[in-house]
Motif scaffolding. Sequence first.
Motif, PDB file in Angstrom:
ATOM      1  N   SER A 142      -5.938   5.579   3.330  1.00 44.16           N
ATOM      2  CA  SER A 142      -6.604   4.337   2.953  1.00 44.16           C
ATOM      3  C   SER A 142      -7.931   4.188   3.695  1.00 44.16           C
ATOM      4  O   SER A 142      -8.942   3.787   3.109  1.00 44.16           O
ATOM      5  N   ARG A 143      -7.938   4.539   4.968  1.00 40.38           N
ATOM      6  CA  ARG A 143      -9.153   4.398   5.781  1.00 40.38           C
ATOM      7  C   ARG A 143     -10.292   5.272   5.263  1.00 40.38           C
ATOM      8  O   ARG A 143     -11.467   4.943   5.428  1.00 40.38           O
TER       9      ARG A 143
ATOM     10  N   GLN B  76       6.915   2.811   9.765  1.00 43.79           N
ATOM     11  CA  GLN B  76       6.611   2.013  10.948  1.00 43.79           C
ATOM     12  C   GLN B  76       5.299   2.458  11.580  1.00 43.79           C
ATOM     13  O   GLN B  76       4.498   1.635  12.051  1.00 43.79           O
ATOM     14  N   GLU B  77       5.063   3.765  11.588  1.00 46.16           N
ATOM     15  CA  GLU B  77       3.817   4.288  12.165  1.00 46.16           C
ATOM     16  C   GLU B  77       2.599   3.729  11.448  1.00 46.16           C
ATOM     17  O   GLU B  77       1.618   3.309  12.082  1.00 46.16           O
ATOM     18  N   ASP B  78       2.639   3.704  10.113  1.00 45.13           N
ATOM     19  CA  ASP B  78       1.525   3.138   9.353  1.00 45.13           C
ATOM     20  C   ASP B  78       1.410   1.634   9.598  1.00 45.13           C
ATOM     21  O   ASP B  78       0.298   1.097   9.702  1.00 45.13           O
ATOM     22  N   ALA B  79       2.547   0.939   9.687  1.00 44.67           N
ATOM     23  CA  ALA B  79       2.516  -0.502   9.943  1.00 44.67           C
ATOM     24  C   ALA B  79       1.821  -0.801  11.269  1.00 44.67           C
ATOM     25  O   ALA B  79       0.986  -1.714  11.363  1.00 44.67           O
ATOM     26  N   ASP B  80       2.135  -0.028  12.298  1.00 42.24           N
ATOM     27  CA  ASP B  80       1.514  -0.241  13.613  1.00 42.24           C
ATOM     28  C   ASP B  80       0.002  -0.041  13.539  1.00 42.24           C
ATOM     29  O   ASP B  80      -0.770  -0.769  14.188  1.00 42.24           O
TER      30      ASP B  80
ATOM     31  N   SER C 247       0.865  -1.175   0.000  1.00 39.73           N
ATOM     32  CA  SER C 247       0.000   0.000   0.000  1.00 39.73           C
ATOM     33  C   SER C 247       0.901   1.223   0.000  1.00 39.73           C
ATOM     34  O   SER C 247       1.731   1.380   0.902  1.00 39.73           O
ATOM     35  N   HIS C 248       0.755   2.070  -1.007  1.00 35.77           N
ATOM     36  CA  HIS C 248       1.621   3.236  -1.168  1.00 35.77           C
ATOM     37  C   HIS C 248       0.986   4.513  -0.634  1.00 35.77           C
ATOM     38  O   HIS C 248       1.387   5.606  -1.026  1.00 35.77           O
TER      39      HIS C 248
ATOM     40  N   SER D  79     -10.998   5.714   2.201  1.00 34.24           N
ATOM     41  CA  SER D  79     -11.358   5.274   0.855  1.00 34.24           C
ATOM     42  C   SER D  79     -11.861   3.834   0.870  1.00 34.24           C
ATOM     43  O   SER D  79     -11.801   3.148   1.890  1.00 34.24           O
ATOM     44  N   SER D  80     -12.331   3.400  -0.295  1.00 37.16           N
ATOM     45  CA  SER D  80     -12.794   2.013  -0.426  1.00 37.16           C
ATOM     46  C   SER D  80     -11.643   1.026  -0.343  1.00 37.16           C
ATOM     47  O   SER D  80     -11.864  -0.182  -0.156  1.00 37.16           O
ATOM     48  N   ARG D  81     -10.398   1.518  -0.474  1.00 38.49           N
ATOM     49  CA  ARG D  81      -9.247   0.606  -0.460  1.00 38.49           C
ATOM     50  C   ARG D  81      -9.028  -0.024   0.921  1.00 38.49           C
ATOM     51  O   ARG D  81      -8.390  -1.074   1.026  1.00 38.49           O
ATOM     52  N   PHE D  82      -9.530   0.607   1.969  1.00 36.24           N
ATOM     53  CA  PHE D  82      -9.292   0.105   3.317  1.00 36.24           C
ATOM     54  C   PHE D  82      -9.793  -1.334   3.472  1.00 36.24           C
ATOM     55  O   PHE D  82      -9.038  -2.226   3.869  1.00 36.24           O
ATOM     56  N   GLU D  83     -11.054  -1.564   3.135  1.00 35.40           N
ATOM     57  CA  GLU D  83     -11.601  -2.915   3.273  1.00 35.40           C
ATOM     58  C   GLU D  83     -10.991  -3.860   2.259  1.00 35.40           C
ATOM     59  O   GLU D  83     -10.833  -5.059   2.532  1.00 35.40           O
ATOM     60  N   ARG D  84     -10.625  -3.353   1.094  1.00 35.61           N
ATOM     61  CA  ARG D  84      -9.987  -4.227   0.102  1.00 35.61           C
ATOM     62  C   ARG D  84      -8.604  -4.663   0.560  1.00 35.61           C
ATOM     63  O   ARG D  84      -8.194  -5.809   0.341  1.00 35.61           O
TER      64      ARG D  84
END
Length: 377
Positions: A143-144, A167-171, A136-137, A146-151
């Motif tokens: 992402s949250r 790392q922040e996004d990974a957490d 995810s770029h 948009s529709s991409r979050f659930e996808r």
Amino acid sequence: MTQREIFFVANEVNELGGVGRWQTQMARLLAERGHRVRIIGVSPPEVAMDLGPNPPFETLTLYDRRPPGRHPRHALVDRWDPALRRQEADRRAAAERLSRVFRAARSGAVIIVTQVWAMEWVALADTAGHPVIGMSHESFDASRRSSRFERVRTYYKDVDRLLVLTQEDADLWVGAGLNNVGFMPNPLPVTPGSPSPRTEKVVASIGRLSHAKGVDLLLDVWAEAAPLQPGWILRVYGAGDHEAVLRQQCTELGLDDSVEWAGQTDDVTGALRRSSVFVQSSRGEGFPLVLLEAMACGVPCAAFDCSPGVREIVTDGEDGLLARHGNTSELARHLVRLMADENLRDTMGERARQNVRRFAPDVITRRWEELFDFLER
């Protein structure tokens, strides 16, 4: 070092934009290290990026035209709809084409799915025991919204590794229920031989003229900053559907004498070296390549702190200045500081040029190869 077959599976082979630029750069970097690299696109691009002469990787596109999206079925009768049945048959035929490519790959091959829409086809394909890395770029928050979050949660939950940009996004994705998440920053796109001399009274902005890039906010920022530093120019590089509206806003704000609309440029390094300050006013970002490019050119940056990727790149107060997300007055004050103080520009510009080397291409490429080795164990 193990030489591998590496597949990038993307929405498009040569999509114009940040993901396309990243994908082409990584394909070149890995090919230069002896890997056999192929980029597979689902559909042809609407606006194509030039891959240059003789790219060191192979390409394949699954469809002749963009396939329709998959719609949820609300009634039993839908499964007998001839158009939907043809679409599903076409989708499975494209996935089988992917399967044949993957089955023919030798042991140790790796599949990197750069966008979640493309993962819908990889999920139907036989990956033949090869590790699958999903990506995810964009930031978690983007992402949250948009529709991409659930996808992402649906299609990436079973891949060997989901890679995000920080790392922040990974957490945050771990908190959203995914337990296969890591992070990988983008590599530095350019390594200029010499920095900007920072002598031109030019503030540069580079990006699409779109709502997401916030050029409307930038014009409000410039309306506050420009009167305090006469003689400086805001040079806006980019094109997009919002250009006419933005030009009208510029005129209404009385900024026509201090704003230059430079159009789209293929020479980002040259544009940056002709500027002394870089400004980014985006409403949202992933891991913006143009910030890396500006810092590599020794140009200090002032930006909205709109995502973890921005604050991962720019260290506020050391090699650039960050304003609270959407706070136009604060960003204007940062610009005035940089325009007014030559010593501050030089100090931050040189620190930026040094600090950004942690994203050097060889550093990031080695991290990718280490991940490949780990997933093969």
